[in-house]
Design an enzyme around this catalytic site. Structure first.
Site, mmCIF file in Angstrom:
data_model
loop_
_atom_site.group_PDB
_atom_site.id
_atom_site.type_symbol
_atom_site.label_atom_id
_atom_site.label_comp_id
_atom_site.label_asym_id
_atom_site.label_seq_id
_atom_site.Cartn_x
_atom_site.Cartn_y
_atom_site.Cartn_z
ATOM 1 N N LEU A 27 0.861 -1.172 0.000
ATOM 2 C CA LEU A 27 0.000 0.000 0.000
ATOM 3 C C LEU A 27 0.901 1.227 0.000
ATOM 4 C CD1 LEU A 27 -2.752 -0.822 2.681
ATOM 5 C CD2 LEU A 27 -3.022 -0.839 0.192
ATOM 6 N N ASP A 28 0.470 2.289 -0.670
ATOM 7 C CA ASP A 28 1.242 3.521 -0.669
ATOM 8 C C ASP A 28 1.398 4.050 0.751
ATOM 9 O OD1 ASP A 28 1.253 3.360 -3.427
ATOM 10 O OD2 ASP A 28 -0.446 4.723 -3.669
ATOM 11 N N ARG A 29 2.430 4.835 0.936
ATOM 12 C CA ARG A 29 2.700 5.396 2.264
ATOM 13 C C ARG A 29 1.500 6.169 2.819
ATOM 14 N NH1 ARG A 29 8.222 8.593 3.882
ATOM 15 N NH2 ARG A 29 7.785 8.877 6.099
#
Length: 330
Positions: free
Chosen positions: A145-147
């Site tokens: 998942l993106d930051r």
């Protein structure tokens, strides 16, 4: 690659080149980014003096590279960081990742910088060991998942589970549902975005749907709520993806003209301001800033890698997103 320090002397014919261009041509096993980093750190001397990457060489200078051309290999290190473990057994764990936490250290990370505070570091402290399939910096990580995105992830505790989970992802047998708040109202109440995605040629941190030759990407969305607030119009979407491209949901929604709230990389406003002509309710601030992307991985459905049992997990919007919704609605 030779041991360092390395001494190089450009010929007269090689004069006229920038320092970074010359080094990149000579140190063929070293990336251009690594060359830039060595120069910025003062680990490249020209005739004994620190120089800039843009220095034009004359030829015959003595160039000394004092730092290691290859960055030392990184190892993920355990860190005691709180985790929201939704489920775990001997084969896997389901984690609710908070926004702001990187899944693992990225390219160019150093021991002192980006290899701290990651999900991998926290997992290693919690479980002691994870699967060794894949890169050393990503033990147990089957997907990411993106930051700036929160929500559910599956983590593999052993190699066989990792392989079987990876096959489920590649076979599109894993089903994930996301929730996003976007700026504006989509024209259709539901739809499918099929625009291929590739790296933006100008801004390398971004992905784009505007270049030819991109990778297939499919995103389905349904409008669950429309908000006509003092800060403008917003829509709460439920999304499902068939593919897992980098920034897929974010770039697809931006391509529709409806970026995810808070996602300034893809065109969202840095802060929301009261729209002219609209009355602000008592207690509502004139501007609102979220500080993260309003994107959350809410449900995750997969088969247990050992037993084949169907598993389904869910986590509601985290508190900061719920509070943000309350502020918008007044």
């Amino acid at each position: 690659m030779a041991d360092f320090p390395i001494t190089l002397t450009p010929t007269a014919d090689e004069g006229g080149q920038r320092l970074d261009q010359y080094l990149a041509s000579q140190l063929t096993e070293v990336s251009r980014a690594r060359v830039q980093m060595l120069i910025e750190r003062g680990e490249v001397l020209v005739d004994g003096v620190r120089a800039k990457a843009s220095l034009r060489l004359r030829g015959s200078e003595q160039i000394t590279v004092t730092g290691p051309p290859q960055a030392p290999p990184l190892r993920a290190i355990p860190e005691e960081i709180p985790l929201d473990i939704v489920y775990e057994d001997d084969d896997l764990a389901i984690v609710n990742k908070p926004a702001g936490m990187m899944v693992h250290a990225g390219a160019g990370a150093t021991e002192d910088a980006r290899n701290r505070g990651t999900l991998v570091n926290a997992l290693l402290h919690r479980f002691g060991g994870l699967s060794g399939v894949g890169e050393e910096m990503r033990p147990g990580i089957v997907h990411r998942l993106d930051r700036g995105t929160s929500g559910l992830m599956v983590v593999a505790k052993n190699d066989e589970s990792h392989r079987r989970l990876a096959r489920q992802f590649s076979g599109r047998e894993v089903h994930k549902t996301y929730v996003a708040l976007v700026q504006g109202w989509p024209k259709q109440e539901r739809g499918t975005i099929r625009s291929p995605i590739s790296r933006d040629a100008q801004r390398r941190r971004r992905m784009t749907t505007r270049r030819s030759g991109g990778r297939e990407a499919v995103t389905h969305y349904v409008v669950r709520r429309k908000l006509n607030a003092v800060y403008g119009k917003f829509a709460l979407l439920e999304l499902k993806i068939e593919t897992g491209r980098t920034h897929q949901i974010r770039v697809h929604l931006s391509s529709l003209g409806h970026p995810v709230v808070g996602d300034t990389l893809y065109g969202a406003a840095g802060e929301l301001k009261t729209q002219s002509g609209k009355v602000r309710a008592a207690g509502q601030p004139g501007t609102l800033a979220l500080g993260r992307n309003f994107l959350h991985s809410q449900t995750l459905e997969l088969k247990h890698p050992r037993t084949g049992e169907a598993l389904r997990f869910s986590r509601e919007l985290p508190g900061e997103l719920q509070e943000f919704m309350r502020k918008i609605e007044g």
